[in-house]
Design a protein around this motif. Structure first.
Motif, PDB file in Angstrom:
ATOM      1  N   VAL A  89       2.425  44.929 -64.399  1.00  0.00           N
ATOM      2  CA  VAL A  89       2.023  43.559 -64.168  1.00  0.00           C
ATOM      3  C   VAL A  89       1.853  43.513 -62.521  1.00  0.00           C
ATOM      4  N   SER A  93      -1.745  42.714 -61.111  1.00  0.00           N
ATOM      5  CA  SER A  93      -2.189  41.155 -60.425  1.00  0.00           C
ATOM      6  C   SER A  93      -2.858  41.158 -59.147  1.00  0.00           C
ATOM      7  N   ARG A  94      -3.058  42.736 -58.806  1.00  0.00           N
ATOM      8  CA  ARG A  94      -4.130  42.814 -57.672  1.00  0.00           C
ATOM      9  C   ARG A  94      -5.567  42.870 -58.171  1.00  0.00           C
ATOM     10  N   PRO A  98      -5.937  34.762 -61.443  1.00  0.00           N
ATOM     11  CA  PRO A  98      -4.796  33.996 -62.236  1.00  0.00           C
ATOM     12  C   PRO A  98      -5.194  33.380 -63.673  1.00  0.00           C
ATOM     13  N   LEU A 111      -2.821  37.965 -67.046  1.00  0.00           N
ATOM     14  CA  LEU A 111      -1.767  38.769 -66.729  1.00  0.00           C
ATOM     15  C   LEU A 111      -0.708  38.002 -67.615  1.00  0.00           C
ATOM     16  N   LEU A 158       7.068  38.074 -64.363  1.00  0.00           N
ATOM     17  CA  LEU A 158       6.074  37.063 -63.794  1.00  0.00           C
ATOM     18  C   LEU A 158       6.567  36.478 -62.268  1.00  0.00           C
ATOM     19  N   THR A 161       6.895  39.483 -59.600  1.00  0.00           N
ATOM     20  CA  THR A 161       5.888  40.117 -58.973  1.00  0.00           C
ATOM     21  C   THR A 161       4.957  38.983 -58.221  1.00  0.00           C
ATOM     22  N   VAL A 163       3.612  36.597 -59.485  1.00  0.00           N
ATOM     23  CA  VAL A 163       2.484  36.051 -60.258  1.00  0.00           C
ATOM     24  C   VAL A 163       2.741  34.366 -60.402  1.00  0.00           C
TER      25      VAL A 163
END
Length: 332
Positions: A89, A93-94, A98, A111, A158, A161, A163
């Motif tokens: 994740v 995420s990069r 979102p 994600l 989440l 990380t 996010v």
């Protein structure tokens, strides 16, 4: 009529079959909950309260009073699975926005779908495979793997990380049923025995309610192909670290690692459960649910096959573990 026996022949059948029936209801009669209303509507749309009771029962069933061997094996698999999910994740995420991927083959990937698919092992499938291809200790590793159940670990990943950012009250509200069940189950073994059966009993009910959020027409879209590729990714991305952990920490041959590389049927409920407490995920929750459902089905089919093949190649004989380590480059 032996209905249960036939359902049990399907990997994760008690989750998959009611889920499919619910999806048929949503696809063929989307207005049924409103038309019938009352208790029927509650059964078809009440996924959140049903899940809340299920999380409580899961918590009540978890206890750590087991042998050191079981703890070592289950702990190594659990920590490896969660750490691998966190790394996946964090990297994804990069590249994944979102609001999820909007165009191309990967449209619908988010994600939310990713974390829900990679951080939960199908414990029932794992236990049954270990009964056939492993030891009693390896089968008993299901003890700690049940901690993955529910949205708790997905929310932790989440949050860790970056996010998502969950308010303390929201996070506590999400885990409180599990914690309450865990506390009561460990304070009084009789309460554990009383509530634990709910773990299995409630599965078809929340699966049916969850199915009523899935339109099967979606499976005719590119999400079907993406879901298959997604499932293969989950098996490889989580299976390789799990194999290594099983060999180096658990003292196994890697068979348990392969068996733990599936996606739990209960993971299908996590996208909506997380979106219920974190509304920013609601726009991607529908596609995430569909992708995770496909991943559950595909991993339930593929993982038993490759577990059997791995066991046949590496899981027998005194030099099996060394053979695996040589193949993976862990030994010269």
């Amino acid at each position: 009529m032996n209905i249960k026996d036939r359902v049990d022949r399907i990997p994760g059948g008690m989750m998959i079959v009611p889920l499919f029936i619910g999806a048929l209801c949503r696809t063929l009669a989307p207005g049924a909950p409103t038309y019938f209303s009352g208790f029927t509507q509650g059964l078809m749309t009440g996924i959140i309260p049903i899940l809340a009771v299920w999380f409580f029962c899961i918590g009540a069933s978890v206890h750590l009073s087991t042998t050191t061997t079981v703890l070592r094996k289950s702990g190594s698999l659990l920590l490896t699975k969660l750490l691998t999910a966190w790394v996946i994740v964090a990297i994804a995420s990069r590249y994944i926005p979102p609001d999820g991927v909007q165009t191309g083959f990967f449209a619908g990937m988010s994600l939310l779908a990713l974390v829900c698919a990679v951080d939960m092992t199908n414990g029932g499938l794992y236990a049954s495979l270990m009964q056939s291809f492993g030891s009693s200790e390896e089968s008993g590793a299901f003890v700690l793997l049940s901690i993955e159940s529910g949205p708790l670990m997905s929310m932790l990943i989440l949050g860790a990380t970056g996010v998502a950012h969950f308010k303390v009250a929201v996070f506590v509200g999400a885990i409180l049923p599990f914690v309450a069940g865990f506390a009561l189950g460990n304070l009084d073994p009789k309460l554990r025995d009383f509530f634990s059966p709910g773990c299995k009993i409630l599965i078809p009910f929340f699966a049916f309610a969850l199915g009523n959020t899935i339109d099967l027409h979606t499976l005719m879209s590119p999400l079907a192909a993406l879901g298959i590729v997604f499932a293969l990714f989950v098996i490889v991305a989580t299976g390789v670290p799990l194999i290594i952990a099983d060999i180096l920490v658990g003292g196994g041959t890697g068979t348990a690692g392969i068996a733990a590389s599936s996606t739990a049927g209960a993971a299908v409920a996590n996208p909506l459960a997380i979106a219920a407490v974190a509304p920013e995920f609601m726009p991607v929750a529908k596609d995430a649910t569909t992708l995770v459902a496909i991943c559950v089905i595909m991993t339930s089919i593929i993982v038993p096959i490759i577990t059997g093949l791995w066991h046949k190649r590496f899981g027998q004989g005194s030099n099996a573990a060394k053979g695996v380590q040589h193949s993976l480059g862990l030994l010269p």
